[in-house]
Write an enzyme that holds these catalytic residues in place. Structure first.
Site, PDB file in Angstrom:
ATOM      1  N   ILE A 198       5.791  -2.992  -7.260  1.00 52.52           N
ATOM      2  CA  ILE A 198       4.603  -1.926  -7.942  1.00 52.52           C
ATOM      3  C   ILE A 198       5.440  -0.556  -6.572  1.00 52.52           C
ATOM      4  CG2 ILE A 198       2.747  -1.035  -7.563  1.00 52.52           C
ATOM      5  CD1 ILE A 198       1.601  -3.685  -7.722  1.00 52.52           C
ATOM      6  N   ARG A 199       5.555  -0.055  -7.851  1.00 53.15           N
ATOM      7  CA  ARG A 199       6.668   0.944  -7.262  1.00 53.15           C
ATOM      8  C   ARG A 199       7.091   0.949  -5.792  1.00 53.15           C
ATOM      9  NH1 ARG A 199       4.511   6.000  -4.793  1.00 53.15           N
ATOM     10  NH2 ARG A 199       2.502   4.676  -4.230  1.00 53.15           N
ATOM     11  N   HIS A 212       4.874  -8.385  -4.844  1.00 56.46           N
ATOM     12  CA  HIS A 212       3.877  -8.857  -3.704  1.00 56.46           C
ATOM     13  C   HIS A 212       3.564  -9.882  -4.469  1.00 56.46           C
ATOM     14  CE1 HIS A 212       1.733  -4.634  -2.624  1.00 56.46           C
ATOM     15  NE2 HIS A 212       2.955  -4.315  -3.746  1.00 56.46           N
ATOM     16  N   ARG A 261      12.947   3.963  -0.544  1.00 54.99           N
ATOM     17  CA  ARG A 261      11.502   3.861  -1.170  1.00 54.99           C
ATOM     18  C   ARG A 261      11.548   4.491  -2.384  1.00 54.99           C
ATOM     19  NH1 ARG A 261       8.175   7.505   2.021  1.00 54.99           N
ATOM     20  NH2 ARG A 261       6.060   5.857   0.732  1.00 54.99           N
ATOM     21  N   GLY A 300       1.344  -1.096  -0.214  1.00 56.58           N
ATOM     22  CA  GLY A 300       0.085  -0.016  -0.009  1.00 56.58           C
ATOM     23  C   GLY A 300       1.050   1.186   0.245  1.00 56.58           C
ATOM     24  N   GLU A 301       0.270   2.155   0.820  1.00 55.15           N
ATOM     25  CA  GLU A 301       1.323   3.276   0.899  1.00 55.15           C
ATOM     26  C   GLU A 301       1.785   3.839   2.104  1.00 55.15           C
ATOM     27  OE1 GLU A 301       2.433   4.994  -1.495  1.00 55.15           O
ATOM     28  OE2 GLU A 301       3.431   5.743  -0.300  1.00 55.15           O
ATOM     29  N   SER A 302       3.334   3.409   2.769  1.00 58.41           N
ATOM     30  CA  SER A 302       3.752   3.441   3.753  1.00 58.41           C
ATOM     31  C   SER A 302       3.861   4.387   4.921  1.00 58.41           C
ATOM     32  CB  SER A 302       5.775   2.481   4.095  1.00 58.41           C
ATOM     33  OG  SER A 302       5.831   3.980   3.445  1.00 58.41           O
ATOM     34  N   CYS A 321       5.857  -5.128   0.094  1.00 57.88           N
ATOM     35  CA  CYS A 321       6.427  -3.946  -0.012  1.00 57.88           C
ATOM     36  C   CYS A 321       6.191  -3.132   1.064  1.00 57.88           C
ATOM     37  CB  CYS A 321       5.562  -3.591  -1.065  1.00 57.88           C
ATOM     38  SG  CYS A 321       5.944  -2.084  -2.607  1.00 57.88           S
ATOM     39  N   GLU A 345       1.247 -11.757  -3.575  1.00 52.84           N
ATOM     40  CA  GLU A 345       0.056 -12.661  -3.224  1.00 52.84           C
ATOM     41  C   GLU A 345      -0.756 -11.540  -4.435  1.00 52.84           C
ATOM     42  OE1 GLU A 345       1.079  -9.599  -2.376  1.00 52.84           O
ATOM     43  OE2 GLU A 345      -0.043  -7.943  -2.565  1.00 52.84           O
TER      44      GLU A 345
HETATM   45  N1  GLN Z   1       5.970   2.569  -2.561  1.00 47.73           N
HETATM   46  C1  GLN Z   1       5.107   2.715  -1.332  1.00 47.73           C
HETATM   47  C2  GLN Z   1       5.382   3.212  -0.266  1.00 47.73           C
HETATM   48  O1  GLN Z   1       6.599   3.587  -0.255  1.00 47.73           O
HETATM   49  C3  GLN Z   1       4.853   1.356  -1.274  1.00 47.73           C
HETATM   50  C4  GLN Z   1       4.355   0.644  -2.490  1.00 47.73           C
HETATM   51  C5  GLN Z   1       3.919  -1.094  -2.398  1.00 47.73           C
HETATM   52  O2  GLN Z   1       3.219  -1.586  -1.409  1.00 47.73           O
HETATM   53  N2  GLN Z   1       3.188  -1.571  -3.138  1.00 47.73           N
HETATM   54  O3  GLN Z   1       5.477   3.354   0.692  1.00 47.73           O
END
Ligand code: GLN
Length: 180
Positions: A115-116, A157, A87, A28-30, A60, A159
């Site tokens: 993914i990013r 990921h 990151r 997700g987004e940390s 991630c 999953e």
């Molecule tokens: N770019 C996100 C972060 O810095 C991580 C992306 C992800 O969990 N797919 O938290």
């Protein structure tokens, strides 16, 4: 996890951590996960549970939360995994990609969905590197799948594929922890 026979509960509040055999901090987004973890009083309970030996998988953003530091700025981190992460190490959203990765001890590679994603910039001596990727620009290799005791983390990921081997590792760690 359900397809592997596990009962799954969502952890939103500290009380949800109580009856777990294993724990996953998802992607997700940390920064968001960290902010909400602070808001709901989850940081210390997560740290305590993992410190007490609860097997955990961070994928991630989850890996970023487990880590002890990031190269860019500060955000809530658990320090459960002795690594410093970069990151968005692969670039922006458009640089997200999938590639087969070789995992130590596995005969077949797995597809890594990045993914990013972060990568690990620095890992302590107790961190076992299970897979790395090479930075095309510098030729340097960066860990993307690691284990330190009962802490497992992937920059990708698992999953999002049909490959359940990473999740199976977590379940075997949970079974081993129950025997102790
Ligand atoms: N770019 C996100 C972060 O810095 C991580 C992306 C992800 O969990 N797919 O938290």
């Amino acid at each position: 996890m359900r397809s592997l026979g596990a009962d799954v509960v969502e952890v939103r509040l500290p009380k949800h951590l109580e009856a777990l055999d294993a724990f996953i901090i998802p992607g997700g987004e940390s920064t968001t996960i960290g902010r909400l973890a602070v808001l709901y009083g989850l940081v210390e309970p997560m740290r305590d549970a993992i410190g007490a030996g609860l097997p955990v998988l961070g994928t991630c953003a989850g890996m970023i939360i487990l880590a002890s530091g990031t190269l860019e700025g500060d955000q809530p981190q658990l320090g459960a995994l002795d690594v410093v992460v970069r990151r968005n190490a692969f670039g922006r959203q458009v640089d997200s990609y999938e590639a087969p990765i070789e995992v130590a001890g596995w005969s077949e590679p797995m597809v890594g969905v990045f993914i990013r994603a972060p990568w690990i910039a620095k890992a302590g001596d107790d961190v076992e590197v299970l897979a790395s990727v090479e930075d095309a620009d510098t030729g340097e290799s960066h860990p993307v799948f690691v284990r330190q005791g009962t802490v497992l983390a992937t920059a990708f990921h698992p999953e999002l594929t049909q490959d359940t081997r990473v999740h199976e590792m977590l379940l075997s760690m949970a079974a081993a922890a129950k025997e102790d």
